[in-house]
Design a protein around this motif. Sequence first.
Motif, mmCIF file in Angstrom:
data_model
loop_
_atom_site.group_PDB
_atom_site.id
_atom_site.type_symbol
_atom_site.label_atom_id
_atom_site.label_comp_id
_atom_site.label_asym_id
_atom_site.label_seq_id
_atom_site.Cartn_x
_atom_site.Cartn_y
_atom_site.Cartn_z
ATOM 1 N N UNK A 1 -6.031 17.913 -12.375
ATOM 2 C CA UNK A 1 -4.947 17.064 -11.822
ATOM 3 C C UNK A 1 -5.077 16.511 -10.422
ATOM 4 N N UNK A 2 -5.907 17.023 -9.491
ATOM 5 C CA UNK A 2 -6.110 16.933 -8.063
ATOM 6 C C UNK A 2 -7.221 15.444 -8.318
ATOM 7 N N UNK A 3 -7.753 15.547 -9.142
ATOM 8 C CA UNK A 3 -8.710 14.237 -9.415
ATOM 9 C C UNK A 3 -8.016 13.305 -9.879
ATOM 10 N N UNK A 4 -6.822 13.423 -10.598
ATOM 11 C CA UNK A 4 -5.945 12.341 -11.322
ATOM 12 C C UNK A 4 -5.089 11.772 -10.279
ATOM 13 N N UNK A 5 -4.726 12.775 -9.044
ATOM 14 C CA UNK A 5 -4.031 12.250 -7.877
ATOM 15 C C UNK A 5 -4.551 11.183 -7.100
ATOM 16 N N UNK A 6 -6.078 11.648 -7.030
ATOM 17 C CA UNK A 6 -6.779 10.659 -5.892
ATOM 18 C C UNK A 6 -6.980 9.453 -6.893
ATOM 19 N N UNK A 7 -7.358 9.384 -8.183
ATOM 20 C CA UNK A 7 -7.498 8.147 -8.854
ATOM 21 C C UNK A 7 -6.416 7.315 -8.811
ATOM 22 N N UNK A 8 -4.995 7.928 -8.842
ATOM 23 C CA UNK A 8 -4.011 7.185 -9.023
ATOM 24 C C UNK A 8 -3.701 6.445 -7.622
ATOM 25 N N UNK A 9 -3.785 7.071 -6.737
ATOM 26 C CA UNK A 9 -3.694 6.608 -5.268
ATOM 27 C C UNK A 9 -4.615 5.250 -5.201
ATOM 28 N N UNK B 1 0.816 -1.181 -0.277
ATOM 29 C CA UNK B 1 0.168 -0.171 -0.138
ATOM 30 C C UNK B 1 0.795 1.415 0.176
ATOM 31 N N UNK B 2 1.762 1.218 0.784
ATOM 32 C CA UNK B 2 2.851 2.320 0.893
ATOM 33 C C UNK B 2 3.611 2.417 -0.473
ATOM 34 N N UNK B 3 3.870 1.532 -1.027
ATOM 35 C CA UNK B 3 4.503 1.598 -2.420
ATOM 36 C C UNK B 3 3.725 2.289 -3.478
ATOM 37 N N UNK B 4 2.278 1.866 -3.345
ATOM 38 C CA UNK B 4 1.308 2.446 -4.318
ATOM 39 C C UNK B 4 0.966 3.998 -4.088
ATOM 40 N N UNK B 5 1.013 4.207 -2.781
ATOM 41 C CA UNK B 5 0.846 5.660 -2.635
ATOM 42 C C UNK B 5 1.925 6.550 -3.158
ATOM 43 N N UNK C 1 4.211 5.635 -5.229
ATOM 44 C CA UNK C 1 4.436 5.908 -6.918
ATOM 45 C C UNK C 1 2.929 7.048 -7.296
ATOM 46 N N UNK C 2 2.108 6.939 -6.636
ATOM 47 C CA UNK C 2 0.944 7.694 -7.192
ATOM 48 C C UNK C 2 1.385 9.473 -6.901
ATOM 49 N N UNK C 3 2.056 9.638 -5.776
ATOM 50 C CA UNK C 3 2.191 11.102 -5.587
ATOM 51 C C UNK C 3 3.616 11.304 -6.616
ATOM 52 N N UNK C 4 4.365 10.232 -6.818
ATOM 53 C CA UNK C 4 5.482 10.804 -7.718
ATOM 54 C C UNK C 4 4.812 11.102 -9.043
ATOM 55 N N UNK C 5 4.053 10.125 -9.705
ATOM 56 C CA UNK C 5 3.427 10.377 -10.930
ATOM 57 C C UNK C 5 2.818 11.677 -11.094
ATOM 58 N N UNK C 6 1.859 11.803 -10.223
ATOM 59 C CA UNK C 6 0.954 12.985 -10.015
ATOM 60 C C UNK C 6 1.872 14.357 -10.041
ATOM 61 N N UNK C 7 3.275 14.256 -9.272
ATOM 62 C CA UNK C 7 3.928 15.318 -9.262
ATOM 63 C C UNK C 7 4.561 15.700 -10.439
ATOM 64 N N UNK C 8 4.801 14.662 -11.626
ATOM 65 C CA UNK C 8 5.286 15.024 -12.721
ATOM 66 C C UNK C 8 4.272 15.759 -13.643
ATOM 67 N N UNK D 1 -9.913 -0.760 -0.953
ATOM 68 C CA UNK D 1 -8.562 -0.547 -0.500
ATOM 69 C C UNK D 1 -8.130 -0.914 0.811
ATOM 70 N N UNK D 2 -9.105 -1.291 1.652
ATOM 71 C CA UNK D 2 -8.991 -1.816 2.928
ATOM 72 C C UNK D 2 -8.893 -3.220 2.935
ATOM 73 N N UNK D 3 -9.145 -3.746 1.620
ATOM 74 C CA UNK D 3 -9.165 -5.137 1.552
ATOM 75 C C UNK D 3 -10.244 -5.995 2.162
ATOM 76 N N UNK D 4 -11.473 -5.181 2.551
ATOM 77 C CA UNK D 4 -12.437 -5.925 3.154
ATOM 78 C C UNK D 4 -12.186 -6.168 4.499
ATOM 79 N N UNK D 5 -11.355 -5.482 5.268
ATOM 80 C CA UNK D 5 -10.999 -5.643 6.786
ATOM 81 C C UNK D 5 -11.353 -4.275 7.363
ATOM 82 N N UNK D 6 -12.471 -4.801 8.449
ATOM 83 C CA UNK D 6 -13.046 -3.855 9.020
ATOM 84 C C UNK D 6 -12.004 -2.763 9.620
#
Length: 371
Positions: free
Chosen positions: A331-339, A22-26, A28-35, A296-301
């Motif tokens: 661009x903000x919506x792209x960031x949320x979607x990438x996460x 999950x951390x790696x995904x977040x 990567x999303x911030x790096x790509x959106x930052x570009x 995103x929570x993988x169905x874990x309460x």
Amino acid sequence: MKKLLERRLAPAESSGALVLTSFCGILAAFIIAGLLFIPFGGNPLSAYGFLFDAAFGSLRSFGLSLVQSTPLMLIALATIVVWRAGLGYIGFEGCFLLGAAAASWIALSGTPQGFPWAIPALLYWPMVLITAFLAGAIWAGWVGALRVKFGGNDVLISLMANYVALFMVQYLVSGPMRAPGDLPQTPRLPVESWLPFVMNGMRAHWGIAIALVATLFVFWLMRATPAGFEIKIAGLNPRAARYSGVDVNRRQMGAVMLGGGLAALAGLCAVLGVQHRLMEGISGGVGFIGVVVALLARLNPLLVIPTAILYGGLEVGGSAMQRQTGLPTSVVLILQSLVVLLILAGDLLRYYRINLPGGRKSRSQLAEEQS
């Protein structure tokens, strides 16, 4: 030739693996959106500074993130309960709307737009909570009955039911519950009917307590009770569950009604904690975003809590970042979607191992060579 991706012998199911992917995904999303900020003259580091400061930088900003995350938690919990039972119900938007309508009706008690008689203060909170919960449970229940009893397509029916609920709310705010004036909305709810703030200087209201109690309840139900166990096996294999003596229809109906009630409580939190009146567009699509949070929570309460707070913080901080930097809203919506996308894509690392050049050989490769 050495493969870049090699399937693991068993998926990585540890808590550390889930957190790491999950951390790696977040990240990567911030790096790509930052570009994407650079062509618009935005500095990614300063932009992200605005985002995190507006979302978590102070008690007030953290409270705003909690306000955004509260309905997401409840709808994510509803999704977990219903989907674990093997149903594809996605009508939580409708349950949210009817829960908000029921809460507004009780809050306006004693007025032409509300419950006919004034409710004593001592009975108000039990009555408004029960009424909103029952509204959502009944609304989800008829869809569940069509699926469980008659084999209907619960995905399609629940999706269409959202529009029916939307039109019902439009009718209420344009007709029986409409306030005097031109706008289709109810009168402002009495101040004593609002969800109070948790503390002074913090915008978070006591709806967060409802969400936390619901989280603990769902976790206890699914992990420590026979009913929760039967709900899960009914969802995994209904035929085997019936052979073992489980009343699959009963468990699925109970799950969908509980999920509908939880989603309706999200509507209660929105109308009594934020909007303070019923109006068109009150949901803003939160019934679908809550499903994303559950995935995103993988169905874990328990993972619902940090996931919902993260998503709520992205919504609050993303709006502030857009205002401060002048970046396009897209661009903000792209960031949320990438996460969302990259966290879900991060599951690839739980099932496959990346073979880097010069890395040590895995057990499966060694076994292949020996054979």
